[in-house]
Structures are given as C-alpha cells and as structure tokens.
Scaffold this active site. Structure first.
Site, PDB file in Angstrom:
ATOM      1  N   HIS A  29     -31.316   3.586  18.523  1.00  0.00           N
ATOM      2  CA  HIS A  29     -31.407   4.849  17.266  1.00  0.00           C
ATOM      3  C   HIS A  29     -30.314   5.327  18.237  1.00  0.00           C
ATOM      4  CE1 HIS A  29     -35.544   4.815  19.487  1.00  0.00           C
ATOM      5  NE2 HIS A  29     -35.628   5.744  18.243  1.00  0.00           N
ATOM      6  N   HIS A  89     -30.209  10.972  18.002  1.00  0.00           N
ATOM      7  CA  HIS A  89     -31.240  10.517  17.425  1.00  0.00           C
ATOM      8  C   HIS A  89     -30.522  10.388  16.095  1.00  0.00           C
ATOM      9  CE1 HIS A  89     -35.625   9.323  16.045  1.00  0.00           C
ATOM     10  NE2 HIS A  89     -35.670   9.194  17.727  1.00  0.00           N
ATOM     11  N   CYS A 103     -41.357   6.095  22.164  1.00  0.00           N
ATOM     12  CA  CYS A 103     -40.097   5.553  21.111  1.00  0.00           C
ATOM     13  C   CYS A 103     -38.956   6.450  21.973  1.00  0.00           C
ATOM     14  CB  CYS A 103     -40.398   6.731  20.169  1.00  0.00           C
ATOM     15  SG  CYS A 103     -40.878   7.801  20.211  1.00  0.00           S
TER      16      CYS A 103
END
Length: 636
Positions: A542, A557, A405
């Site tokens: 994101h 974030h 991620c």
C-alpha cells in the site's frame, strides 16, 4: 463495537450520496423553478425508496470487497423483511431502520459465507450465490420476531423523536452539538440518518406520507427545517472565521505556509458546506477547540430556531444549497446576520483560546529539537534505538503487542500513561498518537519495520542492557543539500491535488512525517515522479518509498489505513533497489475496492528527509499523471 459502528457510519455515505441528485431533481421540478413535474417525480423516486437504497448501500459498504453480490443480498434482505411484515400487519413500517438492519445483516452474512463450498452436486449454489439464499432465510426468521418486537420499539423511537421535535430549542441545540462532536468517529451519519429521514411526518398534496427533516422540507412541509437551518451560519461563516483566527494566531514565519491552505479550505466550506478539511486541521491538534466548535454549532442551531428560520439542504449547508432553496425557505435572509454573529464568536473565541492556552493549531506547532544522534554501526544504532524506544514505552513489562504499518508503530500497552513521549522523540520518534488507555501509535518513518523487528527481538530476550558503546550528541539542524527542481518532479498519479493539511489523517496533515501534499486519485496507476530508485516496498503493497538521483526521499502512501487490506487491491510492478525513470509504472491499484474498504483513497506524497523544507503547490485541481512543475520544494 465502536469500530463496527464506525463502519456502519462510513457505509451510510453510499446511500446519502444519492441525496444531492434527488434534491436537485425535486427542487428544479417545482412550480417556482422549472415547473416540470416529471423532474420532481424522478427525485421522489429516490426519496421514496430510501430504505432499499440504504439496504443496498450499507451491505455493499460493509462487504470486505464492496461486491455487487453483497448489494444484491441487501436488496433481498429488505424485500423479504418488508413484505413479510406487511403480510402480518400493514401498519408496521420500519422505514429507513428496516433498510439499515437489512444492510447490516446482508453485509455481515456476505463476509461470512462469500467463499462457502458445497459438494459437487450443490456447487452451483456455493460461494457468493449462497449469500442471497442464507440472507432470505435469516430475514424471514427475523421478520417473525420483529412482528412482535418492532411495534413497541417503534413507539419508543417515535416518542424520542417527538420529544426532540417538541423540545424545541433544546432539542435542536442538542442535535447540532452531537452532530459535530461525533464526526471524528463517523457516527454522526447514524444520528443524521434518523433525523433527516425518519423524524416527523407530513402528508403532501397527493396524500403521500413523507418522513424525515430533509424529505419533509423538500416536500413543502412548513414545519420542516429547524434541524437543518443552523448549519448554514457555521459552514458559510463560522468555520471560515475559525480559519482566519488560526491564521492570525500562527507564527509570523509560518503564515505564508498556512495562509493559502486556510483560504482554500475556508472557500470550500463557504461554497459547498464541506467542512472536514477545516475540522481535521484542529480536531486532533487541539481537541478543546473542537469541543468549542461543537458547542457553537448547537448555539447556532438554537439561535436559528429562536428566530423561526426554516431552511434546508440536499447535500450540505453551503452557499450553493442556500441559493438553490432560498425560494422555499422561511426567513432565509436572517441566516446572514446570524452567520456574521457566529463568525465574530468563532474568531474571538478561537483566537483567545489559541493564544491564551498556546494551542498547537496549524502554523503554531513546536519546532522539533533536542533529538539525539546515536553513533555506531548501523546494527548498533538500530539496537540502541530499539532499547530506548522500549524504555520510553514504559519498559518491556508494559508492552503487550507490537505491530506496525507504513510509518508508525501500532502498540498495545498495559498502561499508555507510562509512555515518555519526550524520550521517544529524543531517540528518533516524530510524534505520538494516543488512541485510548492501552493503544498508542508512535510515528517513526519508513524505517519502522526494522525498528519493530529489533524491538520484538529485544523483548523476546528480556530487553537486556546495551552491550556496545553508543555516542550521544545533540542533534542540530543541518542543511542536507537535497535538491529537486520543480520541472524534475512529475505528478505520480492522475487526480486532484490537495494541501497536506487537508489530508484527513493527523500524522500526515500535521507534517510529522515531513512536508508534502495529497492526491485524490481518479485513476489507479502510480508512476515514478522522478529518476532514481525504489528505496523500500512495503509487504502490504500500500506504500512505496523512492529515492531521487539528487538524494530526495519520497513516500507515496496509497489511501489511509490501507495497511489493513493486507495487499488486496494492489499490484506491485517493481522491487526494492530497482532503478526507475520518470513515468515508469510502480503500482496498480483497484480504486473502487480501496474506496469501499478503507477510510479514504486520499494519497499523501511525503518528502521524508526534507524536514527543513517547505512545499508550495504550484498547480491546483485535477492534474494528469506526468504533469511537471506541480510543486516547489524549498528550504524554510
């Protein structure tokens, strides 16, 4: 199954969020308050229809996009189920369980059929319009089954509920222990729903049957409250004392850093009963303390029960609910000495365990050292780090799958016990988070994408030995010289500023990624906080990494675990390498969608190349985008 149950637990927050409004209306409408019956009736309008509220809230919470179409399907599901059961046997009453089952089925069906397509002559009934139709059909079939199945199931549930109620001190203590123990998974909402809205039965003055601990307490049931009373000493006294113990046990040079944070979250717990910021501060860093916390909660529940205290809340067991319900509680003053006793227990036990076992609570984390610099060209350095990371994970044979991620590798391994955390940290990893025996996350930083690709390439070739020379030397802490004046850094988005430790994600809150702060956004526009350029834009949109003109790297974030949204709810307005000025719009976000489909909208703002610095928050509360002088970045 755990993930599915966790989603249900999160979805339960939608209907539970209506409780404060209901409780206030019912309480203020009572004769000893404002004596306005219509207010009490308005609150009962919520409490009396909790099953359908649960059906709507859960269906919307489970829907991948939080759609109103799913909410409508939830309402249809419950109405069909309830009416069908009543037509056969009026004694069948599923209560909130009917709402929960209806919401789960409606939300699941919505996710499966929201985009279904039919021939042109049936096209009107396609897509989201089909969901209530298929939901009604499924619930009709389910009702025909539950007519026979539910009565014995209800008997078992009633027997279990009566056992817990009749178990007295033991039952109350067990509930308090499980309530806290399940918080990390979110499953505490599941057992809360049963205890708060289904256990027990009371017939009020108007002949209405009321079920559930909270509802019965607000309705004036003198037996209600034992499953609620013991939380007050924990929220108002115990956990604030735990903050004091962690502050006292912190390293002297770090007390000034964690002190303000502990005061803030302790005051929040005392006033409102919101304790997650405290619990998350030690939940993952020192799990043994969390188990002790769960046990002490059970003890508090048992002591309150033993002294015959009957008190309750509509939102949480903080000072505000304590004062509001003081007039209808039984022996509420006893909660003060019980709370003081629990505060002593918390302080003594927490401080002793932290010092004796050297637990890594906030302010006691080990200073990272011993990292190795890998010298060579950029490609050689990346290749070397990929090689050593694979070896640190137990070798290529131990790696099943590599994903990533924004800041961390997400790995599926054959055996997580083979991981060498020290070697991983030696070659650049900032931390390790074990999920279970086969899944781990390695905290890398914003360059994780490049490392993951290099690792995949190496594994495809069998992770051959390094073909180039690398220079290894001890890494020393170097004053990087990055500077950022407080007046040159602006609030990137409108929202409430919170300390980094209050961010409900261990990787961020523990400072593994670097110092920073969090934002609870209220508007969906992210803007540049300083002059500089876009360093990195993540494929899932994101998160975005920025570099200031003075050399400071910042990661913004959006939300937590939002990588799973795969870009849904985000609109990117800039590209990598683009020059930016303060106030330039970087990203548009759909806050409602993100809130419905991720664990949290809390947005960490991390200074990723400033590990030798500390952040002081200069302004509190909600701040508008563009507000300057909100933080101070200084060397430790």
């Amino acid at each position: 199954m755990l993930n599915f149950l966790t989603k249900i637990g999160k979805s339960l927050m939608f209907p539970i969020a209506t409780l404060p409004a209901a409780a206030l209306l019912v309480r203020f409408g009572q004769p000893d308050m404002l004596d306005l019956p219509f207010l009490a009736a308005a609150g009962d309008g919520i409490l009396g229809h909790l099953p359908i509220i649960f059906a709507i809230g859960i269906a919307m919470g489970l829907a991948f996009d939080g759609s109103g179409g799913a909410a409508l399907a939830g309402a249809v599901a419950y109405l069909v189920l309830n009416s069908a059961l009543e037509s056969v046997d009026k004694n069948i009453n599923m209560g909130v369980f009917g709402g929960i089952i209806s919401g789960i089925i409606a939300g699941t069906l919505y996710n499966k059929f929201y985009n279904i397509k039919f021939p042109e002559w049936l096209a009107f009934f396609g897509g989201r319009r089909f969901v209530p139709i298929i939901t009604a059909a499924v619930m009709t079939i389910l009702a025909s089954i539950l007519v026979f199945v539910w009565p014995p199931v209800q008997s078992v549930i009633d027997a279990a509920g009566n056992w817990v109620l009749d178990a007295g001190m033991l039952g109350v203590g067990a509930y308090g222990f499980l309530n806290r123990l399940l918080i990390p998974t979110g499953l505490h909402h599941v057992i809360n729903t049963v205890v708060w809205f289904d256990f027990g039965s009371f017939t009020d003055a108007g002949g209405k049957i009321v079920k559930g601990e909270i509802n019965r307490f607000l309705a004036g049931d003198p037996t209600a409250g034992p499953f609620l009373s013991g939380f007050f000493p924990i929220m108002m006294f115990g956990l604030p004392a735990a903050c004091l113990a962690m502050y006292a046990a912190a390293k002297k040079e770090k007390r000034s850093i964690v002190g303000g944070m502990f005061v803030s979250i302790a005051l929040t717990a005392f006033l409102t009963g919101v304790t997650e910021p405290i619990e998350f501060s030690f939940m993952f860093l020192s799990p043994i303390l969390y188990i002790v916390h769960a046990l002490l909660t059970g003890i508090s529940m048992m002591i309150s029960y033993g002294f015959g205290v009957h008190d309750g809340f509509g939102f949480s067991a903080g000072f505000s609910d304590y004062i509001l319900n003081f007039g209808i509680a039984t022996k509420p003053l006893l909660l003060i000495p019980i709370g003081l006793f629990m505060s002593v227990l918390y302080f003594v036990i927490f401080y002793f365990l932290i010092i004796k076992l050297d637990l890594k609570t906030p302010g006691r984390e080990d200073d990272e050292d011993g990292e190795v610099n890998v010298g060579g060209t950029e490609d050689e350095v990346l290749d070397a780090k990929a090689f050593y990371t694979i070896e640190g994970l137990g070798g290529k044979e131990n790696i099943v799958a590599i994903d990533y991620c924004t800041t961390r590798l997400r790995l599926t391994l054959k055996d997580a016990g083979l991981v060498n955390e020290q070697q991983l940290k030696k070659y650049g990893a900032r931390g390790l988070k074990s999920i279970n025996k086969t899944n781990v996350q390695v905290i890398i930083g914003t360059a994780v994408e490049f490392l993951a690709d290099a690792m995949k390439s190496r594994i495809a070739k069998g992770n051959p030995p390094l073909q180039h020379d690398v220079v290894l030397e001890d890494n020393v802490s170097i004053e990087t010289g990055e500077k950022l004046k407080s007046e040159d850094f602006e609030m990137p988005m409108t929202g409430e500023i919170i300390s980094l430790i209050a961010v409900p994600d261990q990787v961020f809150s523990s400072g593994m990624m670097g110092p920073g702060f969090g934002i609870k956004p209220t508007e969906g526009i992210v803007c540049a906080p300083f002059d500089g350029k876009v360093l990195n834009v993540f494929q899932t949109k994101h998160a975005i990494a920025l570099l200031s003109d003075t050399g400071v790297e910042v990661l913004i974030h959006i939300g937590l675990d939002t990588v799973k949204l795969k870009g849904e709810g985000f609109e990117l307005l800039v590209g990598e390498g683009q020059i930016i000025q303060r106030g330039d719009q970087l990203l548009k976000i759909d806050l409602e969608y993100i809130d419905a489909n991720s664990p949290s909208t809390v947005t960490p703002v991390i200074f990723t190349n400033s590990q030798d610095k500390t952040i002081t928050i200069l302004k509190q509360g909600i701040q508008s985008q563009g507000t300057s002088s909100i933080i101070d970045l200084k060397s430790v």
